[in-house]
Motif scaffolding. Structure first.
Motif, PDB file in Angstrom:
ATOM      1  N   THR A  28       0.844  -1.184   0.000  1.00  0.00           N
ATOM      2  CA  THR A  28       0.000   0.000   0.000  1.00  0.00           C
ATOM      3  C   THR A  28       0.879   1.232   0.000  1.00  0.00           C
ATOM      4  OG1 THR A  28      -0.046   0.152   2.399  1.00  0.00           O
ATOM      5  CG2 THR A  28      -1.707  -1.256   1.375  1.00  0.00           C
ATOM      6  N   ALA A  29       0.225   2.399  -0.164  1.00  0.00           N
ATOM      7  CA  ALA A  29       0.972   3.658  -0.145  1.00  0.00           C
ATOM      8  C   ALA A  29       1.674   3.844   1.191  1.00  0.00           C
ATOM      9  CB  ALA A  29       0.027   4.822  -0.412  1.00  0.00           C
ATOM     10  N   GLN A  30       1.034   3.308   2.261  1.00  0.00           N
ATOM     11  CA  GLN A  30       1.638   3.441   3.585  1.00  0.00           C
ATOM     12  C   GLN A  30       2.908   2.605   3.681  1.00  0.00           C
ATOM     13  OE1 GLN A  30      -1.006   2.550   6.796  1.00  0.00           O
ATOM     14  NE2 GLN A  30       0.510   2.950   8.360  1.00  0.00           N
ATOM     15  N   GLU A  31       2.866   1.388   3.130  1.00  0.00           N
ATOM     16  CA  GLU A  31       3.990   0.489   3.264  1.00  0.00           C
ATOM     17  C   GLU A  31       5.157   0.867   2.363  1.00  0.00           C
ATOM     18  OE1 GLU A  31       1.849  -3.011   2.363  1.00  0.00           O
ATOM     19  OE2 GLU A  31       1.455  -3.537   4.437  1.00  0.00           O
ATOM     20  N   ASP A  32       4.860   1.433   1.182  1.00  0.00           N
ATOM     21  CA  ASP A  32       5.956   1.741   0.269  1.00  0.00           C
ATOM     22  C   ASP A  32       6.450   3.181   0.413  1.00  0.00           C
ATOM     23  OD1 ASP A  32       4.112   3.309  -1.023  1.00  0.00           O
ATOM     24  OD2 ASP A  32       3.865   1.996  -2.741  1.00  0.00           O
ATOM     25  N   GLY A  33       5.905   3.904   1.399  1.00  0.00           N
ATOM     26  CA  GLY A  33       6.409   5.232   1.690  1.00  0.00           C
ATOM     27  C   GLY A  33       5.890   6.339   0.803  1.00  0.00           C
ATOM     28  N   LYS A  34       4.926   6.050  -0.075  1.00  0.00           N
ATOM     29  CA  LYS A  34       4.397   7.093  -0.951  1.00  0.00           C
ATOM     30  C   LYS A  34       3.588   8.098  -0.143  1.00  0.00           C
ATOM     31  CE  LYS A  34       4.072   4.356  -5.199  1.00  0.00           C
ATOM     32  NZ  LYS A  34       3.140   3.794  -6.206  1.00  0.00           N
ATOM     33  N   PRO A  35       3.703   9.380  -0.455  1.00  0.00           N
ATOM     34  CA  PRO A  35       2.894  10.373   0.265  1.00  0.00           C
ATOM     35  C   PRO A  35       1.419  10.212  -0.082  1.00  0.00           C
ATOM     36  CG  PRO A  35       4.069  11.396  -1.556  1.00  0.00           C
ATOM     37  CD  PRO A  35       4.595  10.000  -1.454  1.00  0.00           C
ATOM     38  N   SER A  36       0.556  10.552   0.855  1.00  0.00           N
ATOM     39  CA  SER A  36      -0.880  10.457   0.613  1.00  0.00           C
ATOM     40  C   SER A  36      -1.333  11.579  -0.317  1.00  0.00           C
ATOM     41  CB  SER A  36      -1.639  10.539   1.931  1.00  0.00           C
ATOM     42  OG  SER A  36      -1.443  11.815   2.536  1.00  0.00           O
ATOM     43  N   LYS A  37      -2.537  11.399  -0.879  1.00  0.00           N
ATOM     44  CA  LYS A  37      -3.136  12.434  -1.725  1.00  0.00           C
ATOM     45  C   LYS A  37      -4.651  12.373  -1.579  1.00  0.00           C
ATOM     46  CE  LYS A  37      -2.609   9.410  -5.796  1.00  0.00           C
ATOM     47  NZ  LYS A  37      -2.037   8.286  -5.011  1.00  0.00           N
ATOM     48  N   ARG A  38      -5.316  13.424  -1.992  1.00  0.00           N
ATOM     49  CA  ARG A  38      -6.783  13.502  -1.817  1.00  0.00           C
ATOM     50  C   ARG A  38      -7.501  12.342  -2.476  1.00  0.00           C
ATOM     51  NH1 ARG A  38     -10.816  12.727  -0.503  1.00  0.00           N
ATOM     52  NH2 ARG A  38     -12.638  14.004   0.019  1.00  0.00           N
ATOM     53  N   SER A  39      -7.005  11.899  -3.620  1.00  0.00           N
ATOM     54  CA  SER A  39      -7.673  10.824  -4.364  1.00  0.00           C
ATOM     55  C   SER A  39      -7.584   9.465  -3.665  1.00  0.00           C
ATOM     56  CB  SER A  39      -7.103  10.719  -5.776  1.00  0.00           C
ATOM     57  OG  SER A  39      -5.712  10.464  -5.735  1.00  0.00           O
ATOM     58  N   ASP A  40      -6.822   9.381  -2.571  1.00  0.00           N
ATOM     59  CA  ASP A  40      -6.781   8.135  -1.793  1.00  0.00           C
ATOM     60  C   ASP A  40      -8.092   7.904  -1.042  1.00  0.00           C
ATOM     61  OD1 ASP A  40      -4.148   7.691  -2.552  1.00  0.00           O
ATOM     62  OD2 ASP A  40      -3.303   8.634  -0.762  1.00  0.00           O
ATOM     63  N   PHE A  41      -8.905   8.945  -0.925  1.00  0.00           N
ATOM     64  CA  PHE A  41     -10.130   8.869  -0.124  1.00  0.00           C
ATOM     65  C   PHE A  41     -11.338   9.303  -0.954  1.00  0.00           C
ATOM     66  CE2 PHE A  41      -6.528   9.829   2.620  1.00  0.00           C
ATOM     67  CZ  PHE A  41      -6.634   8.818   3.567  1.00  0.00           C
ATOM     68  N   PRO A  42     -12.514   8.782  -0.621  1.00  0.00           N
ATOM     69  CA  PRO A  42     -13.717   9.184  -1.369  1.00  0.00           C
ATOM     70  C   PRO A  42     -14.121  10.614  -1.060  1.00  0.00           C
ATOM     71  CG  PRO A  42     -14.312   7.812   0.499  1.00  0.00           C
ATOM     72  CD  PRO A  42     -12.810   7.791   0.431  1.00  0.00           C
ATOM     73  N   VAL A  43     -14.792  11.257  -2.008  1.00  0.00           N
ATOM     74  CA  VAL A  43     -15.392  12.568  -1.774  1.00  0.00           C
ATOM     75  C   VAL A  43     -16.873  12.313  -1.515  1.00  0.00           C
ATOM     76  CG1 VAL A  43     -15.918  14.835  -2.737  1.00  0.00           C
ATOM     77  CG2 VAL A  43     -13.732  13.735  -3.264  1.00  0.00           C
ATOM     78  N   LEU A  44     -17.334  12.623  -0.313  1.00  0.00           N
ATOM     79  CA  LEU A  44     -18.701  12.324   0.090  1.00  0.00           C
ATOM     80  C   LEU A  44     -19.629  13.510  -0.181  1.00  0.00           C
ATOM     81  CD1 LEU A  44     -17.893  10.602   3.510  1.00  0.00           C
ATOM     82  CD2 LEU A  44     -18.089   9.541   1.254  1.00  0.00           C
ATOM     83  N   GLN A  45     -20.879  13.189  -0.476  1.00  0.00           N
ATOM     84  CA  GLN A  45     -21.885  14.209  -0.741  1.00  0.00           C
ATOM     85  C   GLN A  45     -23.051  14.036   0.218  1.00  0.00           C
ATOM     86  OE1 GLN A  45     -21.468  16.673  -2.824  1.00  0.00           O
ATOM     87  NE2 GLN A  45     -19.547  15.897  -3.715  1.00  0.00           N
TER      88      GLN A  45
END
Length: 207
Positions: A28-45
């Motif tokens: 995952t992004a956490q395990e491979d050290g990649k920085p997080s980004k907004r698109s990692d999470f859903p945009v809720l309405q």
């Protein structure tokens, strides 16, 4: 010769074990050290059941909150179905009478949260959050271990509920970046900002 053969077998088994474990645990992004980004999470309405959804100034949201907390999901309970019977003589009771309705049913999702740090108020080491009725349409998909920054008020049953349909939730990524769950303008200033900096901003606002 026997020693060389034994070493070769040990090495082969080690390689096989690594391959098997790797296949069952995607990086995952956490395990491979990649920085997080907004698109990692859903945009809720907000739910379509709300005919008008007013954007709250974030300062007003904080004012309406009893607690603002950095918390991690401990447990998600099965949804409950509750009966609502309006108080006799109330406006709701008169409306129900005119419509020929005696009671109504609504759903509630309860989530047990472990508090990491309170930014405002205090509800103890663990508390229960209730997501009620139409707010279920716009709630995150809570899973144990998920981390959030939350703005919550006291619910009638003693648990805590979201102040707004969506903007009460902020996802906290593995690198402690904060992302608002919705796309409303008042919370976008915190998107991608470090959690500690967001907490400091909020503490200044509520002090």
């Amino acid at each position: 010769m026997l020693e060389a053969t034994r070493n070769f077998l040990i090495l082969s088994l080690s390689v096989m074990l690594i391959a098997i474990l790797g296949a069952g645990a995607p990086i995952t992004a956490q395990e491979d050290g990649k920085p997080s980004k907004r698109s990692d999470f859903p945009v809720l309405q907000p739910s379509s059941a709300y005919s008008v959804t007013k954007e709250f100034p974030f300062e007003k949201q904080l004012e309406l909150s009893e607690i603002v907390v950095d918390a991690t999901v401990n447990k998600v309970y099965p949804k409950e179905k509750r009966e609502y019977v309006p108080e006799p003589g109330s406006v709701e009771a008169r409306v129900y009478e005119e419509m020929g309705v005696k009671n109504a049913y609504y759903s509630v999702l309860k989530v047990e949260m472990r508090a990491n740090e309170y930014v405002k108020g205090n509800a103890g080491e663990t508390f229960v959050m209730s997501i009620v009725a139409f707010n279920l349409d716009s709630a995150p998909d809570f899973k144990p271990g998920d981390r959030f920054l939350l703005t919550l008020d006291r619910y009638v049953d003693g648990t805590y509920c979201n102040v707004t349909p969506v903007s009460s939730y902020f996802f906290v990524a593995h690198d402690e970046k904060t992302y608002p769950a919705g796309d409303d303008a008042p919370t976008q200033r915190f998107s991608g900002k470090n959690l500690s900096a967001v907490k400091q901003d909020i503490k200044r606002m509520v002090s």
